[in-house]
Design a protein around this motif. Structure first.
Motif, PDB file in Angstrom:
ATOM      1  N   CYS A  30       0.830  -1.216   0.000  1.00  0.00           N
ATOM      2  CA  CYS A  30       0.000   0.000   0.000  1.00  0.00           C
ATOM      3  C   CYS A  30       0.859   1.258   0.000  1.00  0.00           C
ATOM      4  N   HIS A  51       0.771   3.850  -3.058  1.00  0.00           N
ATOM      5  CA  HIS A  51       0.243   5.191  -2.787  1.00  0.00           C
ATOM      6  C   HIS A  51       0.875   5.713  -1.496  1.00  0.00           C
ATOM      7  N   HIS A 104      -4.335   8.177   1.768  1.00  0.00           N
ATOM      8  CA  HIS A 104      -5.494   8.027   0.892  1.00  0.00           C
ATOM      9  C   HIS A 104      -6.533   7.205   1.643  1.00  0.00           C
ATOM     10  N   GLU A 105      -7.783   7.627   1.571  1.00  0.00           N
ATOM     11  CA  GLU A 105      -8.855   6.999   2.340  1.00  0.00           C
ATOM     12  C   GLU A 105      -8.972   5.500   2.042  1.00  0.00           C
ATOM     13  N   LYS A 106      -8.917   5.121   0.772  1.00  0.00           N
ATOM     14  CA  LYS A 106      -9.062   3.702   0.410  1.00  0.00           C
ATOM     15  C   LYS A 106      -7.851   2.883   0.856  1.00  0.00           C
ATOM     16  N   ILE A 107      -6.668   3.450   0.768  1.00  0.00           N
ATOM     17  CA  ILE A 107      -5.466   2.756   1.248  1.00  0.00           C
ATOM     18  C   ILE A 107      -5.573   2.565   2.755  1.00  0.00           C
ATOM     19  N   LEU A 118      -8.299   2.249   4.457  1.00  0.00           N
ATOM     20  CA  LEU A 118      -9.288   1.193   4.662  1.00  0.00           C
ATOM     21  C   LEU A 118      -8.649  -0.189   4.477  1.00  0.00           C
ATOM     22  N   ILE A 119      -7.854  -0.346   3.435  1.00  0.00           N
ATOM     23  CA  ILE A 119      -7.169  -1.613   3.174  1.00  0.00           C
ATOM     24  C   ILE A 119      -6.244  -1.968   4.338  1.00  0.00           C
ATOM     25  N   LYS A 120      -5.493  -0.986   4.810  1.00  0.00           N
ATOM     26  CA  LYS A 120      -4.591  -1.230   5.940  1.00  0.00           C
ATOM     27  C   LYS A 120      -5.362  -1.596   7.209  1.00  0.00           C
TER      28      LYS A 120
END
Length: 120
Positions: free
Chosen positions: A77, A81, A85-88, A90-92
């Motif tokens: 991640c 990026h 970043h909001e989506k990164i 979330l993934i983390k």
């Protein structure tokens, strides 16, 4: 056939390299490894049985494995990026949640194994 064997030997080499990279660079893995050593000592001290050893080794391996995968997800991640970043994020968070599941499982296994020794 020899290409297959050479490929497996290389795979083992990469796995051992990753093992030592994690132990030498990642604080979470160092911490979890120290906890694993403490529980290994407790197992010897309390002379836990074979089934308890199997459960304990499974739990410790589970935590270290999931923590390692979480570290890999975070590194990917950050590479893809580097900025927030909001989506990164979330993934983390989801990857960290997997560690929480493993830790909860290990905690329950530890309670099942060691609680009887402490309640007398």
């Amino acid at each position: 056939m020899s290409g297959f064997i050479i490929g497996r030997i290389k795979g083992i080499k990469y796995a051992v390299k990753g093992f030592f990279l994690l132990l030498s660079t990642e604080n979470s893995i160092k911490t979890q490894s120290a906890i694993a050593l403490v529980f290994t000592g407790l197992g010897f001290y309390f002379e836990i049985n074979r089934v308890d050893w199997a459960l304990q080794v499974f739990a410790l391996g589970l935590i270290l494995s999931v923590e390692s995968l979480n570290t890999a997800v975070e590194k990917v991640c950050d590479f893809v990026h580097p900025d927030h970043h909001e989506k990164i994020g979330l993934i983390k968070d989801i990857a960290a949640g997997a560690v929480a599941f493993a830790a909860l499982t290990a905690f329950i296994i530890a309670l099942l194994i060691y609680w009887p020794f402490f309640i007398g």
